[in-house]
Design an enzyme around this catalytic site. Structure first.
Site, mmCIF file in Angstrom:
data_model
loop_
_atom_site.group_PDB
_atom_site.id
_atom_site.type_symbol
_atom_site.label_atom_id
_atom_site.label_comp_id
_atom_site.label_asym_id
_atom_site.label_seq_id
_atom_site.Cartn_x
_atom_site.Cartn_y
_atom_site.Cartn_z
ATOM 1 N N GLU A 147 0.874 -1.351 -0.114
ATOM 2 C CA GLU A 147 0.045 0.085 -0.027
ATOM 3 C C GLU A 147 0.800 1.398 0.050
ATOM 4 O O GLU A 147 2.193 1.327 0.709
ATOM 5 C CB GLU A 147 -0.910 -0.007 1.354
ATOM 6 N N ASP A 148 0.233 2.286 -0.611
ATOM 7 C CA ASP A 148 0.888 3.786 -0.538
ATOM 8 C C ASP A 148 2.249 3.800 -0.564
ATOM 9 O O ASP A 148 3.022 4.314 0.149
ATOM 10 C CB ASP A 148 0.599 4.320 0.869
ATOM 11 N N CYS A 151 -6.902 4.148 -2.057
ATOM 12 C CA CYS A 151 -7.047 2.852 -2.117
ATOM 13 C C CYS A 151 -8.526 2.162 -2.869
ATOM 14 O O CYS A 151 -8.452 1.419 -3.761
ATOM 15 C CB CYS A 151 -6.904 1.951 -0.644
ATOM 16 N N ASP A 154 -1.035 -0.306 -4.184
ATOM 17 C CA ASP A 154 -2.367 0.025 -4.995
ATOM 18 C C ASP A 154 -2.154 1.691 -5.563
ATOM 19 O O ASP A 154 -3.021 1.991 -6.284
ATOM 20 C CB ASP A 154 -3.400 0.109 -3.854
ATOM 21 N N HIS A 155 -1.299 2.294 -4.992
ATOM 22 C CA HIS A 155 -1.042 3.703 -5.538
ATOM 23 C C HIS A 155 0.041 4.312 -4.941
ATOM 24 O O HIS A 155 0.650 3.573 -4.516
ATOM 25 C CB HIS A 155 -2.317 4.532 -5.383
#
Length: 679
Positions: free
Chosen positions: A54-55, A93, A264-265
């Site tokens: 994540e992130d 997300c 996810d990003h």
């Protein structure tokens, strides 16, 4: 929605429904696809393992980041293919994940806001449903966060889900999501950094003194420690990747499994997550193909490809890799397998509401240039956020801003407005600092990208062209994706034509006034938003805005009230906004609070009423089964976030109060919101 409208929707969707149904049927009935037992013989089709986090931006050693310490992923890249131009479809997300699981953009299916639960379209199965029905064992460990429920997506979705639970010989598709790099995991100080570093070998520890500081951050100790914490969590994540790959080796499956790694990003730091720059959207993507499936790889092991990839492409790519047809509703394109499409020229992204912060920003990027269209240019670049403002970097930036110690690139994040359009040459300006939107030499590039972005919004039927309140009112229990395909319920071209004028100058003022009289409330809303964005230059439209203050649409009334405040008519407008804070519709409440933030000191005479409105916000879990007048399922038994939006409203109003009182207590607000949401 009336029965007549529902019948129209079914009739108008017939062509798309038939196309989708046909593709689905082919996918599930392809000759030779299934063995009699319902599963394929192991080895005929690849196992697929996704390791996600994540992130995180491409802050890995294999991407040339010298400060990163990621030996496992560096080795995976050496054994696989590294994608240098991979991008998320949203910088947060849930919108990204809803696009990944369906192959449909979030703002096309109404899942563009973080966070809420919406009805799922009958026309959009999750791609894992096709995999499961074709014999794959599909597991997710364990985050979903799609903004809708997907009970048929997985054989198991839990913290214990694993390929090891499949039937003998059954191919698998397994996802393992690592949380260590999430925004909430990287905001700690020096003591915690030393504690976590002590668990790592000396060669893997991060020294804040050596941390790379981008030019849009002030170079202070607090910032350096936060950056070091971010990289430390990446290193901890890297070790967990190694553990999962080790399990694959232990089970003797590495030679039968294609491995994907991606987040996810982008990074969960300011100007990353929630922003549409490369730092928010560009992600690392590594894919390792074992020798027996090397023919599916686009390059030899260890090579790099600059093909443009979006996370929206993952769903069709999974179907292509496993030999299944790609349904016509999917908006991404496969980049691997027999059904791989030609490389695309553009990737797209969008940012809407995240927690209580409402934006309307969209972007298109080609291999070199990024164009961003900010449809709410009158909002600050870094709006207050109950979840994000507790991060050390944010607090440091806000402190230095209050003390007048920011200038140049350091001051960009604290700007009280955004340009309507941004254009960056990512080749010569990788930090995206020099906005070329007004450059005569780049006019043709801007026009090309702008028109492609607008065309894409029409193609996907972008539901972000409605306010969130209006979206729910028009959907009323149906999926926004379905409603958007009812031609008289979602005039996307007309909405876009009105939205195009926002922030584009006073020469469009009369047209914005004309839009205030349109028959469609969404068009009227854009007229009011455009006038609010003009600030004091909207004064000649004051009478039209006073009329709009009585509009049937709450969204129009809120935007008109904000515009009137900028025209010096706050005595009539602020009470209208304060009244809206007590509305049943939480999305209208949030919009009204944000408008009051923009109004600033002009709202101070009504501070007592604003405080009272906050006291009436029920953050704690309301009685189940209660719906809002907007038709939102916010308070229904099936919603996993029944009090989340109420907490966002509470936080937005608190920001108004604290601004008017001259104090700022992000940690106290964060603790209260978390405590109340937890019930």
């Amino acid at each position: 929605m009336s029965e007549l409208r529902k019948k129209r929707l079914v009739a108008q969707d017939r062509r798309e429904f038939l196309k989708t149904s046909t593709a689905s049927a082919v996918a599930l009935a392809a000759p030779g696809l299934l063995a009699r037992s319902g599963t394929r013989i192991a080895g005929e089709r690849p196992n697929i393992l996704w390791i996600t986090c994540e992130d995180m931006s491409p802050n890995l050693g294999c991407y040339g980041d010298d400060y990163a310490k990621t030996p496992v992923l560096d080795r995976l890249a050496a054994e696989g293919v590294r994608y240098d131009h991979a991008f998320a479809s949203a910088p947060v997300c849930a919108p990204t994940r809803s696009g990944i699981i369906t192959g449909v953009y979030a703002c096309s299916q109404g899942t563009q806001n973080l966070r809420q639960e919406i009805p799922r379209s009958r026309l959009i199965p999750c791609y894992t449903e096709y995999l499961r029905k074709s014999g794959y064992y599909c597991t997710n460990n364990s985050k979903e966060d799609y903004n809708f429920r997907a009970p048929e997506a997985w054989d198991e979705s839990s913290q214990t889900a694993h390929w090891r639970k499949r039937a003998p010989g059954q191919p698998f598709f397994s996802v393992f999501n690592i949380m260590d790099t999430h925004q909430g995991q990287v905001r700690y100080g020096q003591d915690e950094l030393e504690k976590r570093n002590s668990k790592l070998p000396p060669k893997l520890r991060h020294d804040p003194a050596e941390a790379p500081i981008p030019p849009y951050y002030p170079d202070t100790l607090a910032v350096r420690v936060n950056m070091a914490a971010y990289y430390t969590q990446i290193t901890l994540m890297d070790r967990l990747v190694g553990e999962i790959l080790g399990q694959l080796e232990e089970d003797g499956l590495a030679n039968d499994t294609i491995v994907f790694f991606y987040p996810d990003h982008g990074m969960g730091l300011p100007r990353g997550k929630k922003w549409l720059y490369d730092t928010g959207l560009r992600i690392p993507l590594i894919i390792r193909f074992p020798k027996k499936y090397q023919h599916l790889a686009p390059t030899p092991p260890g090579a790099v490809t600059i093909r443009l990839i979006s996370t929206i492409d993952l769903a069709p790519t999974m179907l292509s890799l496993t030999g299944l047809p790609i349904p016509g509703y999917m908006q991404g394109s496969a980049f691997l397998g027999k059904a791989a499409a030609k490389p695309q020229a553009y990737v797209f992204g969008a940012n809407h509401r995240v927690d209580e912060v409402v934006d309307r920003s969209l972007t298109v990027r080609d291999g070199r240039y990024r164009c961003i269209r900010n449809f709410f240019p009158h909002r600050p670049r870094m709006q207050f956020s109950w979840f994000s403002d507790v991060s050390p970097i944010r607090q440091e930036i806000r402190r230095l801003h209050r003390e007048g110690k920011l200038d140049g690139h350091n001051a960009v994040l604290t700007a009280d407005r955004m340009p309507a359009e941004e254009l960056y040459d990512t080749q010569t300006d990788p930090h995206e600092l020099a906005n070329l939107a007004n450059s005569p030499e780049h006019r043709a590039t801007l026009e090309r990208l702008r028109q492609r972005l607008y065309a894409w919004m029409v193609e996907i039927k972008d539901f972000g062209l409605l306010s969130e309140s209006e979206m729910h009112q028009r959907a009323r229990g149906m999926s926004p994706y379905d409603v958007a395909r009812e031609t008289d319920g979602f005039p996307v071209e007309r909405l876009l034509e009105a939205a195009k004028l926002v922030g584009m100058g006073t020469e469009h003022r009369q047209q914005l006034v004309a839009y205030l009289r349109d028959s469609d409330s969404g068009v009227r809303w854009w007229g009011a938003v455009g006038l609010a964005a003009l600030g004091a230059d909207a004064r000649p439209a004051e009478q039209a805005l006073r009329v709009a203050l009585e509009d049937d649409s709450g969204s129009v009334r809120v935007a008109a009230a904000e515009a009137l405040c900028h025209c010096g008519a706050e005595r009539e407008a602020v009470p209208a906004l304060v009244k809206t804070l007590a509305a049943e519709d939480p999305f209208l409440q949030c919009d009204a609070a944000l408008a009051l933030q923009a109004v600033g000191e002009k709202a101070k005479p009504w501070l007592a009423q604003i405080r009272q409105a906050r006291e009436n916000i029920p953050i704690r879990r309301p009685k189940l089964g209660t719906q809002t007048s907007a038709g939102s399922d916010l308070y229904t038994p099936t919603n996993r976030y029944p009090n989340y939006m109420a907490a966002n409203v509470y936080a937005a109003i608190t920001h108004v109060i604290e601004s008017l009182e001259g104090k700022w207590e992000p940690q106290a607000l964060f603790e209260k919101v978390v405590r109340e949401i937890s019930g």
